[in-house]
Each structure stands twice: as C-alpha cells, then as structure tokens.
Scaffold this active site. Structure first.
Site, PDB file in Angstrom:
ATOM      1  CG  ASP A 145       2.758  -7.636 -48.839  1.00 59.64           C
ATOM      2  OD1 ASP A 145       3.246  -8.547 -48.136  1.00 59.64           O
ATOM      3  OD2 ASP A 145       2.946  -7.549 -50.060  1.00 59.64           O
ATOM      4  CG  HIS A 169      -3.496 -10.263 -54.091  1.00 63.24           C
ATOM      5  ND1 HIS A 169      -2.871  -9.063 -53.900  1.00 63.24           N
ATOM      6  CD2 HIS A 169      -4.387 -10.396 -53.080  1.00 63.24           C
ATOM      7  CE1 HIS A 169      -3.351  -8.500 -52.812  1.00 63.24           C
ATOM      8  NE2 HIS A 169      -4.269  -9.288 -52.280  1.00 63.24           N
ATOM      9  CG  ASP A 226      -3.021  -3.633 -53.893  1.00 62.45           C
ATOM     10  OD1 ASP A 226      -3.251  -4.625 -53.172  1.00 62.45           O
ATOM     11  OD2 ASP A 226      -2.688  -3.723 -55.089  1.00 62.45           O
TER      12      ASP A 226
HETATM   13 ZN   LIG Z   1      -1.460  -8.194 -54.974  1.00 66.43          ZN
END
Ligand SMILES: [Zn+2]
Length: 278
Positions: free
Chosen positions: A103, A206, A81
C-alpha cells in the site's frame, strides 16, 4: 495447505467466486477463520495488517499463521495486508508469507509505482503474489478522510498502474470503506466490471464488511475475486464475549476467548457462504 495468492485467486477465477480474506491478529480469529474454511471446504486467505503490529507483532503472529496454514486441510494464503513499508513486506516474505498487499497510496504516484515494482520483484523470488491499490480507500467512517467521501478509481489509470507494476491482483476504490458502516455504502459496481475487463486482473474488495448480499453477488459477477472482511467478524466476537460476561461469572480468559472465537467462526462462515455463492 499453504498456497500462494496467485494460486488462490486462480481457483476463485475458475469457480467464479470470491475468496474470503480475513485479518487474524490473534489466535482466536485465526482459528475461527481456518475452522470456517475447513468446515465449508473452501480456500481462504488470512492476513496480518501492518497497522495491527501493536496488537500482534509480525515476528510473533507471522510464524503462527504460516504453521496453521500449512496444517489446514484447505488451500490457505498467508498475506500481508496494507504493508506500507518495503522492508516490512520483505520481513513477511522471509517468514513464509505467500501474498503481499503493498500500500503506497499515501506516496506520490511515481514513488508508489517504484516501490510496488520493487515489492513485485521481491515477492516473485519467494513465489508470492502481490496485490496493490491505486488511490486511497477511505478509512473508517467518521474519520477526517471519510468526510470528503469515497474516491473512485479511474479505469485508465488502473490499466497503466497494473501494466507498469506487474501486480497479480488489483484493489480498486469503488465506494467501500474500512471499518463499520454508519450508512449503507453507495457502490459503483459498473466501474468494477470495466476495471476487471480492462486490467484482466482479479479484483479485490477492501472494506467488505457490511455490504449487502446483493451487492456482494453483483461485485463477484463483475470481477471481485477476493473480499477483505474483518470488522463485522471481530464485532461478533466482542458481542459474544460481552453477553457471556453479562450472564455469568467468568474466571478464565481462555473461556471468554473461546466464546468469542466460536462467534467469529459463525460470522466468517456466513460471509464465506455468500462469497462462494452458496
Ligand atoms: Zn484494506
């Protein structure tokens, strides 16, 4: 059984549900989530966030997560994550992770694009799926970034990003934030629908803790197939532990941990029931 992110999201698509996706930075939360999923007989995603490295090093918790997922009676994806470094994502893949959320939202667009493509290529070699976000999701309320308010993903930019990266799942920004909400979030769920139709990809929510049941249902109807949920589950564990400490003399930490685990399981079950439309 261990399943890839793409396999899990395919099941969600077929059933028109969202799969619950939980951070599990310790054995108690991992057991809580897997027991909840087995009890309700639904697929689930357990995640290790790079930001939790201080609490649970990937090299230690990663193999534990993979072993537990393999032993589970339901399909389980083990996902990274918010991996912010390509090397960290590679380390997770080598440990057997079946999903990566890369990310690169803090990087300039071109660099984010290049890194995401690199991770997609790398993950494919391991048979793992990749999720990515575009634009930065606001972090915990009260922090500096939340002060500017939510950022909403532009559908056309989303289409270009998904096409150019070849990702398997997309996390748009539509008003949710990470952490505990101080006020009810204002979600743009029509935007979710448009982005789902235009990208043709399963979408990820999210900051899924603390959203109203009605908003969860509409979001799922509009194309959300994975809901990241952690803060409220964790808080349920903390509250149960505090009650136990207030009401009795506790000697063993494992008793306290188990009490927290059961409370987290109950909270995870409640969330999963909503996500799967029960
Ligand atoms: Zn997140």
């Amino acid at each position: 059984m261990l399943a890839s992110l793409t396999e899990i999201l395919k099941i969600a698509e077929e059933r028109n549900i969202a799969v619950g996706s939980f951070n599990t930075p310790n054995l108690e939360s991992l057991e809580a989530v897997l027991n909840a999923a087995e009890k309700l007989n639904v697929p689930v995603i357990v995640m290790h966030a790079q930001v939790h490295e201080y609490a649970a090093p990937l090299a230690v918790i990663g193999p534990v997560m993979v072993v537990a997922a393999k032993a589970a009676k339901v399909p389980v994806c083990v996902q990274l994550d918010h991996g912010v470094e390509v090397d960290y994502a590679e380390a997770a893949l080598k440990l057997g992770f079946t999903g990566i959320m890369y990310d690169g939202s803090l990087l300039p667009y071109e660099e984010n694009l290049a890194n995401t493509r690199k991770v997609v290529k790398m993950a494919a070699e391991f048979g793992a799926g990749v999720e990515a976000e575009l634009g930065s999701l606001p972090s915990r309320e009260g922090s500096a970034s939340a002060a500017v308010g939510p950022v909403y993903t532009d559908p056309e930019e989303a289409v270009a990003f998904c096409r150019e990266t070849g990702i398997d799942a997309f996390a748009p920004s539509f008003g949710t934030a990470h952490g505990i909400y101080k006020s009810t979030p204002k979600l743009d769920l029509d935007r979710v629908k448009v982005i789902a139709q235009k990208t043709g990809l399963p979408l990820v929510m999210h900051g899924g803790s603390g959203v109203s049941t009605e908003d969860y249902r509409t979001a799922i109807r509009n194309g959300i197939r994975k809901i990241n949920y952690y803060s409220y589950m964790s808080r349920a564990g903390v509250r149960a532990a505090r009650e136990m400490l207030d009401s009795q003399d506790v000697t063993f930490f494992h008793d306290l941990a188990l009490t927290a685990q059961l409370a987290m399981q109950e909270d995870a079950e409640r969330a999963i029931r909503i996500f799967t439309g029960e």
